[in-house]
Design an enzyme around this catalytic site. Structure first.
Site, PDB file in Angstrom:
ATOM      1  N   ASP A  76       0.867  -1.172   0.000  1.00 35.04           N
ATOM      2  CA  ASP A  76       0.000   0.000   0.000  1.00 35.04           C
ATOM      3  C   ASP A  76       0.915   1.237   0.000  1.00 35.04           C
ATOM      4  OD1 ASP A  76      -2.130   1.694  -0.058  1.00 35.04           O
ATOM      5  OD2 ASP A  76      -3.167   0.856   1.666  1.00 35.04           O
TER       6      ASP A  76
HETATM    7  C1  BGC Z   1      -5.060   3.294   0.226  1.00 35.23           C
HETATM    8  C2  BGC Z   1      -5.292   2.272  -0.855  1.00 35.23           C
HETATM    9  C3  BGC Z   1      -5.191   2.915  -2.207  1.00 35.23           C
HETATM   10  C4  BGC Z   1      -3.821   3.588  -2.313  1.00 35.23           C
HETATM   11  C5  BGC Z   1      -3.575   4.241  -3.663  1.00 35.23           C
HETATM   12  C6  BGC Z   1      -3.802   4.097   0.018  1.00 35.23           C
HETATM   13  O1  BGC Z   1      -3.718   5.150   0.910  1.00 35.23           O
HETATM   14  O2  BGC Z   1      -4.995   2.630   1.477  1.00 35.23           O
HETATM   15  O3  BGC Z   1      -6.544   1.664  -0.688  1.00 35.23           O
HETATM   16  O4  BGC Z   1      -5.376   1.966  -3.210  1.00 35.23           O
HETATM   17  O5  BGC Z   1      -3.728   4.581  -1.316  1.00 35.23           O
HETATM   18  O6  BGC Z   1      -4.339   5.360  -3.841  1.00 35.23           O
END
Ligand code: BGC
Length: 739
Positions: free
Chosen positions: A265
């Protein structure tokens, strides 16, 4: 490309080039415009030009022309002309926005979610994207957590069906096909259970709860063939998920058989330092590679450290090769070596985005997602009456949710627009009545670029709106009050300690019901709210979540009775916040409390009931359904036999409508205690007034499997209770014995 060609390509790449494949960067490093939401640091200074030139993937940029241009320029310079992968958060639609996932869950119709994912894939791939960071399959029990809006709820069986359906919808038979896209299930694992509902917080789950409840939906998404999985921000058993070797190697790869690409993530690899696990970035990179994380999303740990780690022998080059092989295989599966722009096509974008067919699906999905919580003979609307719409969502276009990043709120149909169009002959009045947020209240972190609906209103302005609303309420026969949370009150980093409708709206509600009791409340929310007061005082309550591009039209179709509501809650709505987390599939206790019992020493609250205000699976219709007692075709079965459980359902009301029959089972005694009820199946039945149908569920031994005390999965002989009803609170059931 054939597998041997991919292997040969990896052998021909320099180490720097290979590391590049494992790096994901923000789109604005390649194109000077930010499109997604940046949830972590994104400074370009930390990244060398040489790394940028061999990067493997990019997030947060979309648009056919833009991505074709980026890809063309990039591939000219990439030593092996390896194309970039473009990824984006397409959570509930790309340009045509469907209801937020919690609403889609309320439809109890995974096939519908599959169709929505299919449309999102078409729209997003026409805009040049290759991977969606979706579906989010985290199980959720705590309404304080803002990200419950992205989940399909509290039940592992329901979530599993939705996970598989959405993966199939995005990817089809093969994500390389035209109009298909690679799915990425997230967040592995346990992210849905942060302690006290505070985002990014520690997760404390027993191995049993983790495996039986939380891992179930990921497993289904993996079995459906998701091309990618994303790690989560939390710790699992004290070790951050993004560097958790046992979780990623033993469970994800070995037990679950996932052989696709694992991405961290946002910035999560570096965050393992703040967790107090990795001492520095170099160690964080080493830990993540060892756990088998193929791509580092925006933490620079890989780009700045992997070379050194290989040179000093802390990581073997073969470990890098394995990651790169998986990434190149995905690029190959998507057909990018032959067609680096895949489906990017401005012409198709114009044709597909928000086209009438897609809007129609958005409307149907929204209608099916609404849950009628109360109806005191006031709905469907009598259109001959004088109707006033009073509430801040009357003319509000921001009803897409905080995760509709590529959607444009200006494309949304408001309630007023839909009402005026659909009821040209009715006497209609509209007024906002109040701002969404209470004057003086600011959403932290959103100060910059706040939309108009979120600007801070003054007390005087709010008072003026309120006075106008009360005057209008006095003159109307029926009042519809569209109230609820601001769309930025749920989503990432939007945990709340109160589950209320903002106070300024509650004041409006109280004043309006005081002068006119004929009030129907529409609740906009990204989570279960405490609806006690609203439910007590309003004549009808309809939960509409964040309904998407066609929200207003869908709402009016349901209010007027053109569509009979049929949604069911995918998450319990608490009686009050003190119950949270509250969920239907809990264990019993040694001192279970039975309603109205006079015993003192029982598992109960002394000030509130144990039951939620509205339980999982609950939802009314404009018509009435009568369900007969459960009939079992036998009272005993052996492991290889099946049993038929059936009921007769009859529409005894005045409208045609759909009821969702739900099959629940309880294993009464086992080597470990079992939940008081578990959803094992459901069926949506459409009946005209007076129509009857026998509905049969087949119970198999496999449905009785659980994680036994010895750590194996299977059933145990004994007595089982069976219910078939229209919510998890269904009463009488029947019993059978498994030999
Ligand atoms: C979130 C994810 C997301 C990623 C990209 C993160 O902060 O937890 O769910 O896909 O950002 O935007």
């Amino acid at each position: 490309m054939r597998e041997e060609q991919i292997t040969a390509l990896v052998q021909d790449m320099t180490l720097a080039e290979k590391i590049g494949q494992m790096v994901q960067l923000e789109g604005n490093f390649f194109y000077k415009e930010q499109q997604g939401v940046v949830t972590g640091p994104a400074s370009e200074e930390e990244i060398a030009d040489e790394v940028k030139a061999v990067t493997g993937s990019v997030l947060n940029v979309y648009g056919a022309e833009k991505l074709i241009a980026i890809q063309r320029e990039f591939m000219k310079k990439q030593p092996h002309h390896i194309p970039l992968l473009f990824m984006f958060d397409v959570i509930h639609g790309f340009k045509t926005i469907f209801p937020a996932p919690l609403g889609l869950g309320a439809a109890f119709e995974p096939e519908l979610a599959k169709e929505c994912a299919g449309v999102a894939a078409k729209e997003a791939s026409a805009s040049g994207l290759h991977v969606v960071f979706s579906p989010m399959v985290d199980l959720v029990r705590d309404a304080r957590w803002g990200r419950v809006v992205e989940s399909t709820g509290e039940d592992p069986y329901l979530n599993g069906l939705y996970a598989a359906a959405q993966v199939e919808g995005f990817q089809g038979e093969n994500p390389g096909e035209e109009g298909k896209i690679c799915a990425c299930i997230k967040h592995f694992a346990g992210y849905g259970a942060p302690v006290a509902g505070r985002d990014y917080n520690t997760v404390e789950l027993s191995e049993r709860t983790f495996r039986e409840y939380y891992l179930a939906a990921y497993q289904k998404g993996i079995a459906a063939g998701t091309g990618m999985v994303m790690t989560s921000f939390n710790t699992v058993n004290g070790i951050p998920a993004s560097v958790n070797r046992r979780l990623m190697q033993d469970i994800l790869r070995n037990e679950m058989g996932f052989d696709g690409v694992l991405i961290s993530d946002y910035e999560a690899i570096r965050e393992t330092i703040s967790h107090g696990y990795s001492e520095n970035e170099e160690k964080a990179a080493q830990n993540a590679v060892t756990a088998g994380v193929d791509i580092d999303m925006m933490s620079y740990c890989y780009s700045n450290n992997l070379m050194k780690l290989v040179k000093t022998g802390k990581i073997r080059e073969e470990q890098i090769d394995e990651c790169v092989l998986r990434i190149l295989r995905l690029k190959n599966k998507l057909g990018l070596f032959e067609k680096p722009y895949k489906d990017a096509d401005p012409e198709q974008e114009r044709k597909l985005h928000l086209c009438e067919d897609h809007r129609k699906l958005a409307r149907t999905a929204a209608e099916k997602s609404f849950v009628l919580l109360k109806n005191d003979k006031i709905l469907p609307l009598d259109t001959a009456k004088k109707i006033a719409f009073i509430g801040p969502y009357t003319e509000e276009k921001h009803m897409l949710s905080s995760w509709a990043l590529s959607g444009d709120y200006r494309d949304t149909v408001t309630i007023r627009e839909a009402a005026e169009k659909m009821m040209p002959d009715s006497e209609l009045y509209f007024c906002n009545g109040s701002p969404i947020l209470t004057p003086g209240y600011r959403l932290p972190g959103f100060e910059k670029n706040a939309p108009e609906s979120q600007r801070c209103w003054s007390q005087e302005e709010a008072k003026e709106l309120l006075d106008k609303a009360v005057q209008l309420a006095k003159q109307a026969d029926t009042i519809i009050m569209p109230l609820g949370e601001h769309f930025l009150q749920s989503g990432e980093a939007a945990s709340r300690s109160e589950l209320d409708i903002p106070e300024v709206q509650m004041e409006l509600f109280r004043e309006v019901v005081r002068v006119n009791p004929n009030v129907i409340v529409l609740v906009f929310s990204g989570r279960p709210l405490d609806l006690r007061e609203v439910s007590e005082k309003a004549k009808a309550v309809l939960e509409v979540w964040f309904p998407g591009s066609e929200g207003g039209a869908a709402i009016m179709n349901v209010l007027t009775g053109a569509v009979n509501p049929s949604g069911k809650l995918p998450m319990s709505f608490p009686y009050s916040i003190g119950q949270v987390p509250v969920y239907y599939n809990e264990y019993s206790t040694g001192r279970p409390y039975y309603t109205n019992s006079k015993e003192r020493f029982q598992s109960r609250y002394i000030d509130i009931p144990n039951e939620p205000l509205y339980p999982f699976g609950y939802g009314l219709s404009y018509t009435k359904f009568q369900i007969s007692p459960v009939h079992l075709d036998k009272k005993t079965i052996t492991g290889d036999e099946t049993l038929c459980a059936s009921v007769t359902i009859e529409n005894t009301g005045d409208y045609a409508g759909t009821e969702t029959l739900q099959l629940y089972i309880r294993d009464l005694y086992a080597s470990v205690v079992r939940p008081v009820k578990e959803l094992k199946g459901f069926r949506k039945v459409y009946l005209s007034p007076g129509e009857k149908q026998v509905v049969t569920f087949t119970i198999t031994e496999k449905m009785l499997h659980f994680l036994r005390a010895d750590g194996t999965w299977g059933s145990e002989p004994g007595t089982f209770h069976v219910w078939i009803g229209n919510s998890s609170a269904c009463g009488e059931g029947s019993e059978f014995v498994l030999y």
